[in-house]
Design a protein around this motif. Structure first.
Motif, PDB file in Angstrom:
ATOM      1  N   LEU A 186      48.750  -6.806  34.435  1.00  0.00           N
ATOM      2  CA  LEU A 186      48.855  -7.229  35.835  1.00  0.00           C
ATOM      3  C   LEU A 186      48.813  -6.045  36.782  1.00  0.00           C
ATOM      4  N   LYS A 187      49.542  -4.984  36.425  1.00  0.00           N
ATOM      5  CA  LYS A 187      49.577  -3.793  37.277  1.00  0.00           C
ATOM      6  C   LYS A 187      48.175  -3.272  37.500  1.00  0.00           C
ATOM      7  N   HIS A 204      46.701 -19.808  33.351  1.00  0.00           N
ATOM      8  CA  HIS A 204      47.761 -20.791  33.575  1.00  0.00           C
ATOM      9  C   HIS A 204      49.072 -20.046  33.830  1.00  0.00           C
ATOM     10  N   ASP A 205      48.990 -18.692  33.813  1.00  0.00           N
ATOM     11  CA  ASP A 205      50.191 -17.873  33.982  1.00  0.00           C
ATOM     12  C   ASP A 205      50.459 -17.665  35.479  1.00  0.00           C
ATOM     13  N   ALA A 206      51.601 -18.163  35.917  1.00  0.00           N
ATOM     14  CA  ALA A 206      51.908 -18.131  37.356  1.00  0.00           C
ATOM     15  C   ALA A 206      52.003 -16.703  37.881  1.00  0.00           C
ATOM     16  N   ARG A 207      52.467 -15.769  37.027  1.00  0.00           N
ATOM     17  CA  ARG A 207      52.573 -14.382  37.501  1.00  0.00           C
ATOM     18  C   ARG A 207      51.195 -13.814  37.794  1.00  0.00           C
ATOM     19  N   ALA A 209      48.399 -15.611  38.457  1.00  0.00           N
ATOM     20  CA  ALA A 209      47.805 -16.336  39.578  1.00  0.00           C
ATOM     21  C   ALA A 209      48.411 -15.902  40.906  1.00  0.00           C
ATOM     22  N   SER A 210      49.692 -15.549  40.886  1.00  0.00           N
ATOM     23  CA  SER A 210      50.363 -15.222  42.155  1.00  0.00           C
ATOM     24  C   SER A 210      49.841 -13.922  42.762  1.00  0.00           C
ATOM     25  N   MET A 211      49.087 -13.149  41.980  1.00  0.00           N
ATOM     26  CA  MET A 211      48.525 -11.916  42.532  1.00  0.00           C
ATOM     27  C   MET A 211      47.244 -12.175  43.321  1.00  0.00           C
ATOM     28  N   ALA A 212      46.683 -13.346  43.145  1.00  0.00           N
ATOM     29  CA  ALA A 212      45.387 -13.643  43.772  1.00  0.00           C
ATOM     30  C   ALA A 212      45.545 -13.888  45.268  1.00  0.00           C
ATOM     31  N   ASP A 213      44.427 -13.755  45.984  1.00  0.00           N
ATOM     32  CA  ASP A 213      44.419 -14.092  47.404  1.00  0.00           C
ATOM     33  C   ASP A 213      44.322 -15.606  47.576  1.00  0.00           C
ATOM     34  N   VAL A 215      43.822 -19.587  45.426  1.00  0.00           N
ATOM     35  CA  VAL A 215      43.867 -20.328  44.168  1.00  0.00           C
ATOM     36  C   VAL A 215      42.954 -21.542  44.265  1.00  0.00           C
ATOM     37  N   ILE A 229      46.920 -18.294  48.987  1.00  0.00           N
ATOM     38  CA  ILE A 229      48.346 -18.335  48.663  1.00  0.00           C
ATOM     39  C   ILE A 229      49.076 -17.648  49.817  1.00  0.00           C
ATOM     40  N   ALA A 230      49.887 -18.406  50.519  1.00  0.00           N
ATOM     41  CA  ALA A 230      50.530 -17.873  51.724  1.00  0.00           C
ATOM     42  C   ALA A 230      51.636 -16.879  51.360  1.00  0.00           C
ATOM     43  N   ARG A 231      51.865 -15.969  52.282  1.00  0.00           N
ATOM     44  CA  ARG A 231      53.036 -15.081  52.136  1.00  0.00           C
ATOM     45  C   ARG A 231      54.263 -15.851  52.598  1.00  0.00           C
TER      46      ARG A 231
ATOM     47  N   LEU B 122      53.465 -20.484  43.751  1.00  0.00           N
ATOM     48  CA  LEU B 122      52.820 -19.185  43.534  1.00  0.00           C
ATOM     49  C   LEU B 122      53.324 -18.157  44.553  1.00  0.00           C
ATOM     50  N   SER B 123      53.590 -18.598  45.780  1.00  0.00           N
ATOM     51  CA  SER B 123      54.188 -17.680  46.760  1.00  0.00           C
ATOM     52  C   SER B 123      55.565 -17.229  46.299  1.00  0.00           C
ATOM     53  N   MET B 125      56.557 -17.043  43.265  1.00  0.00           N
ATOM     54  CA  MET B 125      56.385 -16.139  42.131  1.00  0.00           C
ATOM     55  C   MET B 125      56.042 -14.736  42.610  1.00  0.00           C
ATOM     56  N   ARG B 126      55.225 -14.669  43.627  1.00  0.00           N
ATOM     57  CA  ARG B 126      54.847 -13.366  44.170  1.00  0.00           C
ATOM     58  C   ARG B 126      56.094 -12.662  44.729  1.00  0.00           C
ATOM     59  N   ASP B 129      58.099 -11.338  41.880  1.00  0.00           N
ATOM     60  CA  ASP B 129      57.455 -10.147  41.334  1.00  0.00           C
ATOM     61  C   ASP B 129      57.794  -8.920  42.178  1.00  0.00           C
ATOM     62  N   GLN B 154      57.557 -20.976  36.054  1.00  0.00           N
ATOM     63  CA  GLN B 154      56.382 -21.277  35.227  1.00  0.00           C
ATOM     64  C   GLN B 154      56.491 -22.704  34.680  1.00  0.00           C
ATOM     65  N   LEU B 157      55.636 -25.162  37.313  1.00  0.00           N
ATOM     66  CA  LEU B 157      54.191 -25.245  37.528  1.00  0.00           C
ATOM     67  C   LEU B 157      53.498 -26.063  36.438  1.00  0.00           C
TER      68      LEU B 157
END
Lengths: 248, 168
Positions: A186-187, A204-207, A209-213, A215, A229-231, B122-123, B125-126, B129, B154, B157
């Motif tokens: 991920l890093k 299917h891993d939320a961690r 997917a959560s890095m994406a701009d 989904v 994905i909103a902040r 997902l937000s 989760m971010r 992180d 997870q 989800l």
């Protein structure tokens, strides 16, 4: 002037016909990915997400529809035409690494650059840079089989990035990794994305997917959601106090 | 909050503010920082139930402070808590209620609800992180708490996906 999208898929359809009835896997998908975007594709198994991404990389033929990569029509290419295009423009990471077992780590990473026409010196320099970035420079002479799963996936990522691809495609890149190795991969993905790498990734891993701009959710071969994905609105203290809750 | 306070007092007598600090140091920023008023209210109730007692400690140039200590009954209650198995998490999901009941209202369709909820998870989760990145790697309690929250998310989800497959 508008920017050319890295991907433009129009009405993409895939129907499998193995003997009996035709089975539609992807049923009319439109997708545009701009340069530098990171798009996560999610959906239940059987929703067509892997098939879709494989078609985008030319690893599966489409039944109908159009695929444009970096402004060039790609769906009409022959198998060898696709191979050339992939070498120039696309890096691919799979769930099960797919490294060449009887070649060293260094050779695995250099191979695509050499096939793409880089000089041996260039290929070596790029490989040295990528392996150093991934903390793997000491494993350069090892065979893939001597590496842990997480290390092999990092090598696979280095290989995918060897040719400075316009597009990085990944299919469940952390699906076979434990939590620590997932974090390392991920890093790296986060880092190359910040450097401007365009990424389309099935997970299917939320961690991950959560890095994406953005989904994109597939269900039964169709897109049912495609949005950023909103902040979250940050609380002043910047803690996750209302996410983590202890009872007692 | 009753039993965690008893557990902290089993280590040593303390006043309210010290208990607040001990909770913060132990659980890090992943834990919602307890409100000092809430701690005093809880201590008052524990005192009324005979689980703790307070002594006034004189301070030279400030008002007296109340130092709390555990009674024998308090220790028994704490031991009983530690000894018994803890209930597993129960599904008490507000979103699920919405999802099931939404079509009755006619104001929202399930597909849109599921999609919005997925992006919200997902937000979250971010956020977790980023919290993990900021958390002192040496604070194992805080790290495990965050990891637990991630694993729960997870699961939420995955469940959402099942709901989307079956209900939409």
């Amino acid at each position: 002037m508008t920017v050319t999208p890295v991907i433009r898929a129009v009405g993409l359809v895939k129907i499998y016909q193995t003997g009996g009835l035709p089975v539609p896997a992807v049923r009319g998908v439109d997708l545009v990915v701009e340069p530098g975007e990171f798009v996560a594709i999610m959906g239940p198994s059987g929703s067509g997400k892997s098939t879709f991404v494989h078609m985008l990389g030319g690893l599966e033929t489409r039944t109908s529809g159009e695929i444009w990569l970096d402004g060039k029509r790609a769906d009409t290419l022959s198998e060898s035409g696709w191979a050339v295009l992939r070498r120039q423009k696309v890096g691919f990471v799979f769930q099960f690494f797919n490294l060449v077992a009887n070649m060293t780590v260094a050779d695995n990473v250099e191979l695509p650059a050499l096939l793409g026409g880089a000089t041996p010196r260039h290929a070596r320099e790029r490989r040295e840079y990528l392996l150093a970035e991934l903390g793997l420079e000491e494993r350069a002479g090892a065979a893939p089989g001597q590496l842990s799963g997480g290390e092999q996936q990092r090598v696979a990522l280095a290989r995918a990035l060897a040719n400075h691809p316009r597009l990085l495609l990944a299919d469940e890149p952390t699906g076979n990794l434990d939590s620590r190795n997932t974090r390392d991969v991920l890093k790296l993905l986060g880092k190359v994305h910040r450097q401007g790498q365009t990424i389309v990734l099935v997970t299917h891993d939320a961690r991950v997917a959560s890095m994406a701009d953005r989904v994109v959710s597939l269900l039964d071969g169709q897109i049912v959601d495609d949005a950023p994905i909103a902040r979250l609105q940050r609380r002043p203290a910047g803690t996750a106090g209302d996410i983590v809750e202890l009872h007692g | 909050m009753r039993l965690p306070l008893l557990a902290l007092l089993a280590k040593e007598p303390a006043h309210g503010y010290e208990l607040k600090q001990a909770l913060e140091v132990t659980f890090g920023s992943a834990y919602p920082s307890p409100n000092i008023g809430q701690i005093y209210v809880t201590l008052g109730r524990l005192e009324k139930d005979g689980f703790v007692r307070a002594v006034d400690v004189e301070q030279s140039n400030r008002p007296n402070k109340k130092v709390y200590y555990l009674t024998a009954a308090g220790r028994e209650a704490l031991e009983a808590w530690v000894d018994e198995p803890t209930e597993g998490p129960r599904v008490r999901d507000e979103f699920f209620m919405k999802l099931v009941l939404a079509p009755l209202t006619g104001i929202a369709d399930r597909m849109a609800l599921v999609n919005r909820q997925r992006r919200h998870y997902l937000s979250l989760m971010r956020d977790l992180d980023e919290l993990a990145e900021r958390t002192d790697p040496g604070n194992r309690v805080a790290r495990l708490l965050i990891e637990g929250a991630m694993l729960h998310l997870q699961a939420d989800l995955d469940w959402l996906e099942r709901c989307q497959e079956d209900l939409t």
